[in-house]
Structure formats: C-alpha cells, structure tokens
Design a protein around this motif. Structure first.
Motif, PDB file in Angstrom:
ATOM      1  N   SER A  27       0.799  -1.226   0.000  1.00  0.00           N
ATOM      2  CA  SER A  27       0.000   0.000   0.000  1.00  0.00           C
ATOM      3  C   SER A  27       0.830   1.273   0.000  1.00  0.00           C
ATOM      4  O   SER A  27       0.290   2.365  -0.195  1.00  0.00           O
ATOM      5  N   SER A  28       2.148   1.169   0.210  1.00  0.00           N
ATOM      6  CA  SER A  28       2.999   2.363   0.229  1.00  0.00           C
ATOM      7  C   SER A  28       4.453   1.956   0.071  1.00  0.00           C
ATOM      8  O   SER A  28       4.780   0.766   0.055  1.00  0.00           O
ATOM      9  N   GLY A  29       5.326   2.960  -0.039  1.00  0.00           N
ATOM     10  CA  GLY A  29       6.766   2.738   0.025  1.00  0.00           C
ATOM     11  C   GLY A  29       7.308   1.737  -0.979  1.00  0.00           C
ATOM     12  O   GLY A  29       6.927   1.745  -2.163  1.00  0.00           O
ATOM     13  N   ILE A  30       8.204   0.883  -0.507  1.00  0.00           N
ATOM     14  CA  ILE A  30       8.869  -0.086  -1.373  1.00  0.00           C
ATOM     15  C   ILE A  30       7.858  -1.037  -2.011  1.00  0.00           C
ATOM     16  O   ILE A  30       7.982  -1.400  -3.184  1.00  0.00           O
ATOM     17  N   GLY A  31       6.849  -1.445  -1.258  1.00  0.00           N
ATOM     18  CA  GLY A  31       5.851  -2.363  -1.805  1.00  0.00           C
ATOM     19  C   GLY A  31       5.109  -1.772  -2.983  1.00  0.00           C
ATOM     20  O   GLY A  31       4.978  -2.413  -4.039  1.00  0.00           O
ATOM     21  N   ALA A  32       4.612  -0.551  -2.836  1.00  0.00           N
ATOM     22  CA  ALA A  32       3.886   0.095  -3.931  1.00  0.00           C
ATOM     23  C   ALA A  32       4.800   0.318  -5.129  1.00  0.00           C
ATOM     24  O   ALA A  32       4.391   0.118  -6.285  1.00  0.00           O
ATOM     25  N   ALA A  33       6.044   0.732  -4.872  1.00  0.00           N
ATOM     26  CA  ALA A  33       7.001   0.942  -5.967  1.00  0.00           C
ATOM     27  C   ALA A  33       7.288  -0.361  -6.694  1.00  0.00           C
ATOM     28  O   ALA A  33       7.447  -0.379  -7.928  1.00  0.00           O
ATOM     29  N   THR A  34       7.340  -1.466  -5.960  1.00  0.00           N
ATOM     30  CA  THR A  34       7.597  -2.770  -6.580  1.00  0.00           C
ATOM     31  C   THR A  34       6.422  -3.200  -7.447  1.00  0.00           C
ATOM     32  O   THR A  34       6.608  -3.743  -8.542  1.00  0.00           O
ATOM     33  N   VAL A  35       5.220  -2.944  -6.980  1.00  0.00           N
ATOM     34  CA  VAL A  35       4.035  -3.239  -7.804  1.00  0.00           C
ATOM     35  C   VAL A  35       4.112  -2.458  -9.113  1.00  0.00           C
ATOM     36  O   VAL A  35       3.904  -3.020 -10.203  1.00  0.00           O
ATOM     37  N   ARG A  36       4.407  -1.171  -9.025  1.00  0.00           N
ATOM     38  CA  ARG A  36       4.491  -0.344 -10.237  1.00  0.00           C
ATOM     39  C   ARG A  36       5.560  -0.879 -11.182  1.00  0.00           C
ATOM     40  O   ARG A  36       5.353  -0.965 -12.400  1.00  0.00           O
ATOM     41  N   ARG A  37       6.722  -1.214 -10.653  1.00  0.00           N
ATOM     42  CA  ARG A  37       7.827  -1.660 -11.496  1.00  0.00           C
ATOM     43  C   ARG A  37       7.511  -2.993 -12.150  1.00  0.00           C
ATOM     44  O   ARG A  37       7.750  -3.188 -13.359  1.00  0.00           O
ATOM     45  N   LEU A  38       6.979  -3.941 -11.391  1.00  0.00           N
ATOM     46  CA  LEU A  38       6.672  -5.245 -11.977  1.00  0.00           C
ATOM     47  C   LEU A  38       5.569  -5.138 -13.023  1.00  0.00           C
ATOM     48  O   LEU A  38       5.616  -5.826 -14.053  1.00  0.00           O
ATOM     49  N   ARG A  39       4.598  -4.281 -12.793  1.00  0.00           N
ATOM     50  CA  ARG A  39       3.568  -4.084 -13.807  1.00  0.00           C
ATOM     51  C   ARG A  39       4.187  -3.499 -15.080  1.00  0.00           C
ATOM     52  O   ARG A  39       3.855  -3.939 -16.190  1.00  0.00           O
ATOM     53  N   THR A  40       5.093  -2.548 -14.938  1.00  0.00           N
ATOM     54  CA  THR A  40       5.792  -1.982 -16.095  1.00  0.00           C
ATOM     55  C   THR A  40       6.573  -3.056 -16.836  1.00  0.00           C
ATOM     56  O   THR A  40       6.666  -3.044 -18.066  1.00  0.00           O
ATOM     57  N   ASP A  41       7.109  -4.022 -16.086  1.00  0.00           N
ATOM     58  CA  ASP A  41       7.881  -5.113 -16.671  1.00  0.00           C
ATOM     59  C   ASP A  41       7.001  -6.203 -17.282  1.00  0.00           C
ATOM     60  O   ASP A  41       7.520  -7.187 -17.823  1.00  0.00           O
ATOM     61  N   GLY A  42       5.689  -6.065 -17.162  1.00  0.00           N
ATOM     62  CA  GLY A  42       4.789  -7.022 -17.798  1.00  0.00           C
ATOM     63  C   GLY A  42       4.252  -8.114 -16.897  1.00  0.00           C
ATOM     64  O   GLY A  42       3.593  -9.038 -17.371  1.00  0.00           O
TER      65      GLY A  42
END
Length: 253
Positions: free
Chosen positions: A17-32
């Motif tokens: 919901s925030s921080g590293i976790g949210a950033a990781t969700v965004r990055r993995l989604r960008t990666d497909g």
C-alpha cells in the motif's frame, strides 16, 4: 522466469500500500507481470490498482485467516511465479533497558511471523509452478546492530535467517530465495517508527541523499529477471553516503 512462457508471470507483493511495496508493484507491472498487491489498507490498494492495473487484495500478514484467504485466492486464480515478502516495519528507538515489549512483539509479528505465514501459505503454489521465486526484503538491520535498534535488528536478523535457511532447505528444487537488504530509504518508514513525529523522521534523512523506494523496486526487478540458474542470494543496497548502520556522511547538518 522462462522466456518461453506464453502467459505473464504473476507475483504477490505484500506491504504493497505504500513505500517499497507500492514501488515494486508499479515496477513489476511496467515489466509485464501480473501482480496481486496485498496490504491492510484497502483504500490505498484500490488507488494503486486503478493506477497500475494490479489486482488488490486486502489482508493482514499477521492474521492467519487473512493469509489463508490470500493463499486460497492465489490457487483459485492462476497460481504464482514470485512472492515478494515486503511487509514489515520498525516501532520505536528505545534502548534495551527501556524497550516497550509490545513494540518488540509487533515487530516480530509483522517482520518474522508475517513473512513465515505468507511463505508457508504460498509455497505450494510456487512449487506447482516449477521455476519460481521467494523474495524477502529485510534490511541492513539484518546484518548489523545499532543502539536503540535491538527490537528491529533482532526481528530483521530472524527474518534473514528464515530466508537463508529456506534457501538451504529448498536446494535441488527449481525455486530461488532472494534476500534484498536496503539501507536508508526515504519512505514513511521513519514516520511510522517515530509514531508520526515528522520532524524526527525527517532528521533521519537530513544532510545526504537517501535511497528512494524506486531504487529498491529496481533491485527486486533485476534479481527476478536473472536467468533461472542464477540465484541472487543477497543484495545489500545502501545510499553512497551510508557506509554502515552507524556511519553516514552528512553535510550541512
């Protein structure tokens, strides 16, 4: 992990919901990747899902029933290629002589037992997939002590031993166990640690350039993208200015 897969890989990210976790969700989604983002704060998860196209699943990793619901949902909706155990946190910075036992208990519950519960619950789905990954986001606190930090460093040392031992126990299976140990990352980590004291939290990052959540998300993405025969046992990631838990070069402070 295999480029021959016709379907997107699927990951569960805890503490999303925030921080590293949210950033990781965004990055993995960008990666497909297909991503199931889980955390306690359903409103923030909903916002992240609307932004990224991830699936939101509200759950508390310290609640056995919630974790069981999460595991059942994963099994029923397509399995799993990677688990990113990111949920965690620090509470207080008191010396051992004055430490709050309940704060210590809370740190062990979320950092250690939360990681244990989720890993146990989702390991069958990872095994069914064949080649799959367990990522454990610990901290440089898992690799060294500092005054006032015994509760958090103790919990993170235990989480590190969980990851290391799991790697030994799974050897020979096509499963990787990856530990990512961040140093100082400017998120709401210190705000939570100091119970909302913004001035005290800001002082943690004063006088140097700390990491940001995207730096750790990038590291997680890179580790997950290695060829299947390559296991990144451990990555310690610090700001350039931070030589250890107790030594940081600060200017203008």
């Amino acid at each position: 992990m295999s480029t021959a897969l016709s379907r997107p890989r699927r990951a569960v990210v805890t503490g999303a919901s925030s921080g590293i976790g949210a950033a990781t969700v965004r990055r993995l989604r960008t990666d497909g990747w297909d991503v199931l983002a889980t955390a306690r704060r359903a409103d923030r998860l909903a916002e992240l899902a609307a932004e990224t196209g991830a699936e939101a699943f509200a759950a508390d990793v310290t609640d056995a029933d919630d974790v069981a619901r999460l595991a059942a949902h994963v099994q029923a909706t397509g399995g799993l290629d990677a688990l990113v155990n990111n949920a965690g946190g620090a509470f207080g910075l008191d010396p051992v002589a004055d430490a709050d036992v309940e704060q210590w208990r809370a740190m062990y519950e979320i950092n250690v037992l939360g990681t244990l519960r989720v890993t146990q619950a989702l390991l069958p789905a990872l095994r069914e997939r064949g080649e799959a990954d367990v990522v454990v986001v610990t901290s440089t606190a898992a690799h060294g002590a500092y005054e006032g930090g015994a509760g958090y460093t103790g919990a993170k040392h235990a989480e590190r031993m969980l990851a290391t031992t799991l790697r030994w126990e799974l050897v020979g299976e096509p499963l990787r166990v990856i530990e990512i140990a961040p140093g100082a990352v400017e998120t709401d980590f210190s705000l939570v640690r100091f119970d909302g004291d913004a001035e005290r939290a800001a002082a943690v990052y004063a006088g140097y350039q700390p990491l940001v959540a995207d730096d750790i998300a990038d590291t997680i993405s890179w580790a997950l993208s290695r060829p299947p025969h390559v296991n990144v046992d451990l990555l310690v990631v610090r700001p350039r200015a931070q030589a250890s838990n107790t030594k940081t070069a600060r200017t203008g402070v």
